[in-house]
Design a protein around this motif. Structure first.
Motif, mmCIF file in Angstrom:
data_model
loop_
_atom_site.group_PDB
_atom_site.id
_atom_site.type_symbol
_atom_site.label_atom_id
_atom_site.label_comp_id
_atom_site.label_asym_id
_atom_site.label_seq_id
_atom_site.Cartn_x
_atom_site.Cartn_y
_atom_site.Cartn_z
ATOM 1 N N ALA A 10 0.835 -1.210 0.000
ATOM 2 C CA ALA A 10 0.000 0.000 0.000
ATOM 3 C C ALA A 10 0.868 1.257 0.000
ATOM 4 O O ALA A 10 0.605 2.207 -0.748
ATOM 5 C CB ALA A 10 -0.936 -0.011 1.206
ATOM 6 N N VAL A 11 1.911 1.267 0.812
ATOM 7 C CA VAL A 11 2.814 2.415 0.854
ATOM 8 C C VAL A 11 3.541 2.560 -0.486
ATOM 9 O O VAL A 11 3.698 3.668 -1.006
ATOM 10 C CB VAL A 11 3.823 2.276 2.017
ATOM 11 N N GLY A 12 3.956 1.442 -1.058
ATOM 12 C CA GLY A 12 4.636 1.483 -2.351
ATOM 13 C C GLY A 12 3.750 2.046 -3.449
ATOM 14 O O GLY A 12 4.197 2.876 -4.255
ATOM 15 N N PHE A 13 2.485 1.621 -3.485
ATOM 16 C CA PHE A 13 1.570 2.166 -4.486
ATOM 17 C C PHE A 13 1.282 3.644 -4.236
ATOM 18 O O PHE A 13 1.122 4.414 -5.178
ATOM 19 C CB PHE A 13 0.276 1.352 -4.538
ATOM 20 N N ILE A 49 8.289 0.542 -5.669
ATOM 21 C CA ILE A 49 8.585 -0.837 -5.282
ATOM 22 C C ILE A 49 9.664 -0.856 -4.204
ATOM 23 O O ILE A 49 9.595 -1.634 -3.244
ATOM 24 C CB ILE A 49 8.980 -1.672 -6.509
ATOM 25 N N PHE A 50 10.663 0.011 -4.331
ATOM 26 C CA PHE A 50 11.706 0.090 -3.308
ATOM 27 C C PHE A 50 11.131 0.512 -1.961
ATOM 28 O O PHE A 50 11.455 -0.086 -0.928
ATOM 29 C CB PHE A 50 12.802 1.066 -3.752
ATOM 30 N N ALA A 51 10.271 1.535 -1.975
ATOM 31 C CA ALA A 51 9.664 2.010 -0.722
ATOM 32 C C ALA A 51 8.793 0.924 -0.097
ATOM 33 O O ALA A 51 8.816 0.716 1.121
ATOM 34 C CB ALA A 51 8.845 3.271 -0.980
ATOM 35 N N GLY A 52 8.024 0.223 -0.923
ATOM 36 C CA GLY A 52 7.180 -0.850 -0.404
ATOM 37 C C GLY A 52 7.992 -1.973 0.204
ATOM 38 O O GLY A 52 7.673 -2.489 1.283
ATOM 39 N N GLY A 53 9.066 -2.376 -0.474
ATOM 40 C CA GLY A 53 9.932 -3.419 0.061
ATOM 41 C C GLY A 53 10.616 -2.999 1.340
ATOM 42 O O GLY A 53 10.776 -3.797 2.271
ATOM 43 N N LEU A 54 11.009 -1.735 1.403
ATOM 44 C CA LEU A 54 11.664 -1.226 2.604
ATOM 45 C C LEU A 54 10.705 -1.226 3.794
ATOM 46 O O LEU A 54 11.076 -1.647 4.895
ATOM 47 C CB LEU A 54 12.174 0.189 2.332
ATOM 48 N N GLY A 74 4.679 -8.971 -5.528
ATOM 49 C CA GLY A 74 3.236 -8.736 -5.463
ATOM 50 C C GLY A 74 2.841 -7.463 -6.182
ATOM 51 O O GLY A 74 1.837 -7.417 -6.899
ATOM 52 N N MET A 75 3.649 -6.412 -6.016
ATOM 53 C CA MET A 75 3.359 -5.159 -6.698
ATOM 54 C C MET A 75 3.480 -5.312 -8.208
ATOM 55 O O MET A 75 2.663 -4.781 -8.961
ATOM 56 C CB MET A 75 4.280 -4.050 -6.188
ATOM 57 N N LEU A 76 4.504 -6.039 -8.671
ATOM 58 C CA LEU A 76 4.657 -6.262 -10.107
ATOM 59 C C LEU A 76 3.491 -7.054 -10.679
ATOM 60 O O LEU A 76 3.007 -6.762 -11.781
ATOM 61 C CB LEU A 76 5.976 -6.964 -10.394
ATOM 62 N N ILE A 77 3.014 -8.039 -9.941
ATOM 63 C CA ILE A 77 1.870 -8.836 -10.409
ATOM 64 C C ILE A 77 0.624 -7.968 -10.489
ATOM 65 O O ILE A 77 -0.135 -8.038 -11.469
ATOM 66 C CB ILE A 77 1.673 -10.064 -9.498
ATOM 67 N N VAL A 78 0.403 -7.127 -9.485
ATOM 68 C CA VAL A 78 -0.759 -6.229 -9.522
ATOM 69 C C VAL A 78 -0.651 -5.272 -10.706
ATOM 70 O O VAL A 78 -1.640 -5.028 -11.413
ATOM 71 C CB VAL A 78 -0.897 -5.462 -8.184
ATOM 72 N N LEU A 79 0.553 -4.737 -10.977
ATOM 73 C CA LEU A 79 0.736 -3.845 -12.120
ATOM 74 C C LEU A 79 0.480 -4.556 -13.443
ATOM 75 O O LEU A 79 -0.092 -3.972 -14.366
ATOM 76 C CB LEU A 79 2.136 -3.236 -12.103
ATOM 77 N N MET A 80 0.890 -5.809 -13.538
ATOM 78 C CA MET A 80 0.618 -6.579 -14.761
ATOM 79 C C MET A 80 -0.876 -6.781 -14.953
ATOM 80 O O MET A 80 -1.395 -6.636 -16.060
ATOM 81 C CB MET A 80 1.326 -7.931 -14.721
ATOM 82 N N ILE A 81 -1.575 -7.114 -13.887
ATOM 83 C CA ILE A 81 -3.031 -7.333 -13.974
ATOM 84 C C ILE A 81 -3.731 -6.032 -14.376
ATOM 85 O O ILE A 81 -4.613 -6.040 -15.243
ATOM 86 C CB ILE A 81 -3.570 -7.877 -12.640
ATOM 87 N N ALA A 90 0.500 -5.564 -21.056
ATOM 88 C CA ALA A 90 1.045 -5.483 -19.706
ATOM 89 C C ALA A 90 1.923 -4.246 -19.553
ATOM 90 O O ALA A 90 2.698 -3.907 -20.441
ATOM 91 C CB ALA A 90 1.846 -6.736 -19.389
ATOM 92 N N ILE A 91 1.775 -3.555 -18.430
ATOM 93 C CA ILE A 91 2.657 -2.431 -18.099
ATOM 94 C C ILE A 91 4.058 -2.977 -17.833
ATOM 95 O O ILE A 91 5.051 -2.437 -18.290
ATOM 96 C CB ILE A 91 2.138 -1.680 -16.853
ATOM 97 N N VAL A 92 4.111 -4.057 -17.092
ATOM 98 C CA VAL A 92 5.369 -4.717 -16.779
ATOM 99 C C VAL A 92 5.456 -5.952 -17.664
ATOM 100 O O VAL A 92 4.600 -6.819 -17.612
ATOM 101 C CB VAL A 92 5.429 -5.118 -15.282
ATOM 102 N N GLN A 93 6.469 -6.017 -18.481
ATOM 103 C CA GLN A 93 6.602 -7.126 -19.418
ATOM 104 C C GLN A 93 7.057 -8.391 -18.685
ATOM 105 O O GLN A 93 7.813 -8.321 -17.714
ATOM 106 C CB GLN A 93 7.612 -6.773 -20.506
ATOM 107 N N PRO A 94 6.609 -9.560 -19.136
ATOM 108 C CA PRO A 94 6.989 -10.815 -18.464
ATOM 109 C C PRO A 94 8.490 -11.074 -18.438
ATOM 110 O O PRO A 94 8.994 -11.729 -17.553
ATOM 111 C CB PRO A 94 6.276 -11.887 -19.293
ATOM 112 N N GLY A 95 9.235 -10.532 -19.373
ATOM 113 C CA GLY A 95 10.688 -10.703 -19.378
ATOM 114 C C GLY A 95 11.351 -10.087 -18.155
ATOM 115 O O GLY A 95 12.452 -10.459 -17.784
#
Length: 105
Positions: A10-13, A49-54, A74-81, A90-95
């Motif tokens: 939530a903080v990361g988003f 993503i860095f802030a959320g992980g921290l 989790g954040m990357l998966i939500v961004l892909m969805i 996808a915003i974030v590519q599977p590669g």
């Protein structure tokens, strides 16, 4: 157990949203070249993503990095969805996941 990870997400988003709004303001009200906007979006995503992980790893005595990785993944998966649901792509590519896995290994 995973409430701290959800709080980190939530903080990361929130960080990502704030940075994207600042960047949008810069693009609209300054002569910033629009074709350079991809770098700003990527920087906002990485900072969020860095802030959320921290936040999710803070206070852990051991293995906080695992919780940080879970938060980032989790954040990357939500961004892909979100990307698939809104634009058909996808915003974030599977590669990216393959690159992250190779970087961790």
């Amino acid at each position: 157990m995973f409430m701290r990870t959800l709080k980190g997400m939530a903080v990361g988003f929130a960080v990502m949203l704030i940075l994207l709004m600042v960047f949008a303001f810069i693009i609209v009200y300054t002569p910033f070249p629009y074709n350079m906007s991809g770098g700003g979006v990527l920087a906002a995503m990485i900072a969020g993503i860095f802030a959320g992980g921290l936040i999710s790893a803070a206070g852990m005595q051991t293995k906080g990095w695992i919780r940080g990785i879970l938060c980032g993944a989790g954040m990357l998966i939500v961004l892909m969805i979100i990307g698939v649901a809104t634009s058909g792509g996808a915003i974030v590519q599977p590669g990216l996941f393959k690159g992250i896995a190779l970087g961790i290994a």
